[in-house]
Write a protein that holds these residues in place. Sequence first.
Motif, short mmCIF file in Angstrom:
data_model
loop_
_atom_site.label_atom_id
_atom_site.label_comp_id
_atom_site.label_asym_id
_atom_site.label_seq_id
_atom_site.Cartn_x
_atom_site.Cartn_y
_atom_site.Cartn_z
N LEU A 111 11.52 -1.63 20.27
CA LEU A 111 11.11 -1.58 21.68
C LEU A 111 11.14 -2.96 22.33
O LEU A 111 11.06 -3.07 23.56
N GLY A 112 11.20 -4.00 21.51
CA GLY A 112 11.31 -5.35 22.05
C GLY A 112 10.04 -5.88 22.67
O GLY A 112 10.10 -6.71 23.58
N ARG A 113 8.90 -5.43 22.21
CA ARG A 113 7.63 -5.92 22.76
C ARG A 113 6.51 -5.74 21.74
O ARG A 113 6.62 -4.94 20.80
N GLU A 114 5.43 -6.50 21.93
CA GLU A 114 4.27 -6.40 21.06
C GLU A 114 3.45 -5.19 21.44
O GLU A 114 3.28 -4.88 22.63
N LEU A 115 2.94 -4.49 20.45
CA LEU A 115 2.15 -3.29 20.69
C LEU A 115 0.67 -3.57 20.50
O LEU A 115 0.28 -4.44 19.72
N SER A 116 -0.14 -2.81 21.21
CA SER A 116 -1.59 -2.93 21.10
C SER A 116 -2.07 -2.05 19.95
O SER A 116 -1.78 -0.84 19.92
N VAL A 117 -2.81 -2.65 19.01
CA VAL A 117 -3.27 -1.94 17.81
C VAL A 117 -4.78 -2.07 17.68
O VAL A 117 -5.33 -3.16 17.80
N MET A 118 -5.44 -0.94 17.45
CA MET A 118 -6.88 -0.93 17.19
C MET A 118 -7.10 -0.50 15.74
O MET A 118 -6.56 0.52 15.30
N ARG A 119 -7.89 -1.27 15.01
CA ARG A 119 -8.11 -0.98 13.59
C ARG A 119 -9.55 -0.50 13.37
O ARG A 119 -10.51 -1.17 13.74
N ASN A 120 -9.65 0.68 12.76
CA ASN A 120 -10.94 1.26 12.43
C ASN A 120 -11.24 1.12 10.95
O ASN A 120 -10.39 0.66 10.17
N LYS A 121 -12.43 1.53 10.55
CA LYS A 121 -12.79 1.48 9.15
C LYS A 121 -11.88 2.40 8.34
O LYS A 121 -11.46 3.44 8.82
N PRO A 122 -11.55 2.02 7.10
CA PRO A 122 -10.68 2.89 6.27
C PRO A 122 -11.35 4.21 5.98
O PRO A 122 -12.58 4.32 5.95
N ARG A 123 -10.51 5.24 5.77
CA ARG A 123 -11.01 6.57 5.44
C ARG A 123 -10.96 6.77 3.93
O ARG A 123 -10.00 6.37 3.27
N PRO A 124 -11.96 7.42 3.36
CA PRO A 124 -12.03 7.55 1.89
C PRO A 124 -10.92 8.40 1.29
O PRO A 124 -10.61 8.27 0.11
N PHE A 125 -10.32 9.29 2.10
CA PHE A 125 -9.29 10.17 1.54
C PHE A 125 -7.88 9.61 1.69
O PHE A 125 -6.91 10.29 1.35
N ASP A 126 -7.75 8.39 2.19
CA ASP A 126 -6.43 7.77 2.31
C ASP A 126 -6.13 6.98 1.03
O ASP A 126 -6.66 5.88 0.83
N VAL A 127 -5.30 7.54 0.16
CA VAL A 127 -4.94 6.83 -1.07
C VAL A 127 -4.05 5.64 -0.72
O VAL A 127 -3.34 5.66 0.28
N PRO A 128 -4.07 4.58 -1.54
CA PRO A 128 -3.33 3.36 -1.19
C PRO A 128 -1.82 3.55 -1.10
O PRO A 128 -1.17 2.99 -0.21
N VAL A 129 -1.24 4.30 -2.05
CA VAL A 129 0.22 4.42 -2.12
C VAL A 129 0.61 5.86 -2.45
O VAL A 129 -0.01 6.50 -3.30
N ASN A 130 1.63 6.35 -1.75
CA ASN A 130 2.22 7.64 -2.10
C ASN A 130 3.71 7.60 -1.76
O ASN A 130 4.10 7.62 -0.60
#
Length: 318
Positions: free
Chosen positions: A259-278
Amino acid sequence: MTSTQTHLLIGGAGFIGRHVAFGLLRRAQRIIVADRVTPERGDTLASECVEFINLDLTTADWDELICDVDVVHLYAWSSIPASANANPLGDLHANLGVTLGLLEALRRRGRGRLVFTSSGGTVYGRVEDAPIPEYHRLSPITAYGAGKATAELYLGLYRELYGLDCRIARLSNPYGAGQDTVRGQGAVTTFIHRALDGEKIVIWGDGSVVRDYVHISDVVNALISLADIPVIHGSAIYNVGSGEGHSLNDIVAELERQLGRELSVMRNKPRPFDVPVNILDISRAKRDLSWGPSVSFADGVARTIDDIRRGASLSFLQ
């Protein structure tokens, strides 16, 4: 395919089902879509040679529904990881009850082929190594993954006891045009929508979580290949993914590049059911189904951006 077959797509009005329906139509197959959602006038799917059945899964007459069908595709699943965790008992009744009702109807009929879409992203849980082969232990950490894994066990049981031709595709993380992002699924598609609308992209955790993202056109080709192969010897379970991993931060970086531009990102606390790698090992599908992904991550993102900008509900199938 050498002859015309009748394919029943349960949940066929959804993201995956719609694309599979068009893929099968291009192969001159007879398509019946059974779903609680009836396409509106002007819907591309409604304009094609597709039969529609308005279906309430909880009261379905499975014997009547499958009586004239060669291949049944089960895409209907009422929950996502968050909703299944919030109501595991409801998830059990809504999804496994439907699966068993369909299996019993197939058992009574004594013939037919069932293609079931499982979740390669959740049934394995926290993995010991990646890419993950199909023989890796199943250890889901969400009710959603537990439901999918249990459905797989029942399919295996009916295959072993009654000789039913049950086939399982463990999908990684499909993305593409027409994906419903309201339910919180599909990071790639959701991020693209938010980027194009000028909204913040929400990431749970630091963005290092790695997933296997596969374009919907590759998923369709894999599912049709799985439905089409005459006989499967041994295990009928196949991973379907890209075989490559990308983090959430990688998705943002690729979008910023395209897209050729910087995007706005909001970071929340991690979720317990999100495994690190799949990341899925797709070598078995390549070998047995003569299938392999043809759309790179960068090309898939570009195609999805273009599809969303055009308002397309379907991605062009290669």
